[in-house]
Design a protein around this motif. Structure first.
Motif, PDB file in Angstrom:
ATOM      1  N   THR A  83       0.836  -1.208   0.000  1.00  0.00           N
ATOM      2  CA  THR A  83       0.000   0.000   0.000  1.00  0.00           C
ATOM      3  C   THR A  83       0.867   1.253   0.000  1.00  0.00           C
ATOM      4  O   THR A  83       0.606   2.215  -0.733  1.00  0.00           O
ATOM      5  N   PHE A  84       1.910   1.245   0.822  1.00  0.00           N
ATOM      6  CA  PHE A  84       2.843   2.380   0.881  1.00  0.00           C
ATOM      7  C   PHE A  84       3.461   2.659  -0.487  1.00  0.00           C
ATOM      8  O   PHE A  84       3.477   3.808  -0.958  1.00  0.00           O
ATOM      9  N   PHE A  85       3.948   1.625  -1.128  1.00  0.00           N
ATOM     10  CA  PHE A  85       4.608   1.813  -2.420  1.00  0.00           C
ATOM     11  C   PHE A  85       3.616   2.270  -3.494  1.00  0.00           C
ATOM     12  O   PHE A  85       3.962   3.064  -4.365  1.00  0.00           O
ATOM     13  N   ARG A  86       2.394   1.786  -3.431  1.00  0.00           N
ATOM     14  CA  ARG A  86       1.404   2.194  -4.426  1.00  0.00           C
ATOM     15  C   ARG A  86       0.921   3.621  -4.208  1.00  0.00           C
ATOM     16  O   ARG A  86       0.554   4.312  -5.162  1.00  0.00           O
ATOM     17  N   LEU A  87       0.913   4.077  -2.968  1.00  0.00           N
ATOM     18  CA  LEU A  87       0.471   5.431  -2.669  1.00  0.00           C
ATOM     19  C   LEU A  87       1.499   6.491  -3.047  1.00  0.00           C
ATOM     20  O   LEU A  87       1.153   7.545  -3.589  1.00  0.00           O
ATOM     21  N   PHE A  88       2.763   6.220  -2.742  1.00  0.00           N
ATOM     22  CA  PHE A  88       3.796   7.250  -2.862  1.00  0.00           C
ATOM     23  C   PHE A  88       4.685   7.114  -4.101  1.00  0.00           C
ATOM     24  O   PHE A  88       5.493   8.006  -4.366  1.00  0.00           O
ATOM     25  N   PHE A  89       4.508   6.024  -4.839  1.00  0.00           N
ATOM     26  CA  PHE A  89       5.379   5.796  -5.991  1.00  0.00           C
ATOM     27  C   PHE A  89       4.569   5.337  -7.200  1.00  0.00           C
ATOM     28  O   PHE A  89       3.472   4.788  -7.062  1.00  0.00           O
ATOM     29  N   ARG A  90       5.120   5.571  -8.362  1.00  0.00           N
ATOM     30  CA  ARG A  90       4.589   4.990  -9.597  1.00  0.00           C
ATOM     31  C   ARG A  90       5.640   3.999 -10.092  1.00  0.00           C
ATOM     32  O   ARG A  90       6.715   4.396 -10.531  1.00  0.00           O
ATOM     33  N   ILE A  91       5.322   2.724  -9.961  1.00  0.00           N
ATOM     34  CA  ILE A  91       6.291   1.664 -10.234  1.00  0.00           C
ATOM     35  C   ILE A  91       5.789   0.769 -11.358  1.00  0.00           C
ATOM     36  O   ILE A  91       4.721   0.161 -11.246  1.00  0.00           O
ATOM     37  N   ASP A  92       6.556   0.690 -12.418  1.00  0.00           N
ATOM     38  CA  ASP A  92       6.270  -0.269 -13.477  1.00  0.00           C
ATOM     39  C   ASP A  92       6.979  -1.574 -13.101  1.00  0.00           C
ATOM     40  O   ASP A  92       8.201  -1.673 -13.177  1.00  0.00           O
ATOM     41  N   ARG A  93       6.202  -2.562 -12.704  1.00  0.00           N
ATOM     42  CA  ARG A  93       6.771  -3.809 -12.204  1.00  0.00           C
ATOM     43  C   ARG A  93       6.867  -4.887 -13.276  1.00  0.00           C
ATOM     44  O   ARG A  93       7.171  -6.045 -12.979  1.00  0.00           O
ATOM     45  N   SER A  94       6.617  -4.532 -14.527  1.00  0.00           N
ATOM     46  CA  SER A  94       6.574  -5.538 -15.593  1.00  0.00           C
ATOM     47  C   SER A  94       7.899  -6.281 -15.748  1.00  0.00           C
ATOM     48  O   SER A  94       7.917  -7.471 -16.082  1.00  0.00           O
ATOM     49  N   GLU A  95       9.026  -5.602 -15.498  1.00  0.00           N
ATOM     50  CA  GLU A  95      10.341  -6.236 -15.655  1.00  0.00           C
ATOM     51  C   GLU A  95      10.553  -7.374 -14.658  1.00  0.00           C
ATOM     52  O   GLU A  95      11.337  -8.288 -14.917  1.00  0.00           O
ATOM     53  N   LEU A  96       9.855  -7.326 -13.530  1.00  0.00           N
ATOM     54  CA  LEU A  96      10.044  -8.367 -12.512  1.00  0.00           C
ATOM     55  C   LEU A  96       9.570  -9.735 -12.998  1.00  0.00           C
ATOM     56  O   LEU A  96       9.929 -10.751 -12.401  1.00  0.00           O
ATOM     57  N   ALA A  97       8.793  -9.748 -14.075  1.00  0.00           N
ATOM     58  CA  ALA A  97       8.352 -11.023 -14.641  1.00  0.00           C
ATOM     59  C   ALA A  97       9.525 -11.827 -15.188  1.00  0.00           C
ATOM     60  O   ALA A  97       9.408 -13.031 -15.424  1.00  0.00           O
ATOM     61  N   LYS A  98      10.673 -11.168 -15.399  1.00  0.00           N
ATOM     62  CA  LYS A  98      11.861 -11.850 -15.909  1.00  0.00           C
ATOM     63  C   LYS A  98      12.574 -12.670 -14.826  1.00  0.00           C
ATOM     64  O   LYS A  98      13.450 -13.474 -15.142  1.00  0.00           O
ATOM     65  N   VAL A  99      12.238 -12.429 -13.570  1.00  0.00           N
ATOM     66  CA  VAL A  99      12.893 -13.148 -12.473  1.00  0.00           C
ATOM     67  C   VAL A  99      12.407 -14.592 -12.449  1.00  0.00           C
ATOM     68  O   VAL A  99      11.198 -14.840 -12.386  1.00  0.00           O
ATOM     69  N   PRO A 100      13.307 -15.578 -12.524  1.00  0.00           N
ATOM     70  CA  PRO A 100      12.899 -16.993 -12.487  1.00  0.00           C
ATOM     71  C   PRO A 100      12.048 -17.299 -11.259  1.00  0.00           C
ATOM     72  O   PRO A 100      12.287 -16.782 -10.174  1.00  0.00           O
ATOM     73  N   GLN A 101      11.069 -18.161 -11.459  1.00  0.00           N
ATOM     74  CA  GLN A 101      10.111 -18.466 -10.395  1.00  0.00           C
ATOM     75  C   GLN A 101      10.495 -19.677  -9.558  1.00  0.00           C
ATOM     76  O   GLN A 101       9.775 -20.027  -8.618  1.00  0.00           O
TER      77      GLN A 101
END
Length: 224
Positions: A14-32
């Motif tokens: 919630t904190f990060f969504r309120l105070f920042f604009r973050i494009d998290r699409s690149e995190l999909a590259k992290v192996p699962q």
């Protein structure tokens, strides 16, 4: 996951969504799945919590300076996130063993190879200790660059959300398997790791590696 941990993580997101604009699409590259060393540039104390919150349910553990455990609330958070305390002047055996355990459990170990925070957002010289861990465990590595947190204090005064840019590079691994490496080779390996980060950044942010030739002789990209 404990209820308290779920609540903290929910508040974090919630904190990060309120105070920042973050494009998290690149995190999909992290192996699962599988053990992974995540090499992250370090400009703020917020990179680790952000990655921890948004990479779930993938378990992530980070190495953090031991001074954070001197404050009760921060110590509680560090223990909740199962972070690993480190003496930045001397990475002792207990720290190494804790790092190895994380990787043996097939989790992500996040490390700032610069060893300390960059005040101007530019890359500093990589430390040889991270190369020792990488060589000793021989697990895949992935470079992750986070940019924008150094503008947070200025933007919050203007009631403006801070734009955070995340760049994730290709998974890579060490070419030389087993054996021992000397101090010069450790530093050369640390430099190659830092160059993987530098490639994801604009030239003016490459700092120590701005004019460094891009060449890889000790590591190779892992083909998907």
């Amino acid at each position: 996951m404990k209820l308290s941990e779920r609540m903290i993580n929910s508040l974090l997101r919630t904190f990060f969504r309120l105070f920042f604009r973050i494009d998290r699409s690149e995190l999909a590259k992290v192996p699962q799945a599988g053990p992974l060393l995540m090499m992250v540039n370090h400009t703020s104390n917020l990179e680790g919590p952000m990655l921890y919150a948004f990479l779930q349910p993938r378990p992530l553990h980070a190495i953090a300076k031991q001074e954070l455990w001197e404050h009760k609330f921060m110590a509680y958070l560090m223990n909740t996130w199962k972070s690993i305390p480190v003496d930045r002047q001397n990475m002792g055996r207990s720290t190494m063993d804790a790092c190895f355990k994380v990787l043996d459990e097939q989790h992500i170990l996040a490390i700032a190879p610069e060893g300390t925070r960059s005040k101007d957002g530019c890359l500093q010289e990589g430390k040889g200790g991270v190369a020792f861990i990488a060589h000793k465990k021989d697990v895949p590595m992935i470079p992750v660059v986070v940019m924008g947190f150094n503008s947070f204090s200025k933007n919050i005064k203007r009631l403006k959300r801070t734009v955070i840019t995340i760049k994730v590079g290709e998974v890579f691994e060490i070419i030389q398997k087993g054996g021992r490496i000397d101090g010069d080779t450790r530093q050369a390996l640390a430099d190659e790791i830092m160059l993987r980060l530098a490639m994801l950044m604009p030239n003016e942010r490459r700092g120590h590696y701005k004019d460094h030739p891009i060449s890889f002789t000790l590591t190779k990209t892992v083909k998907a």
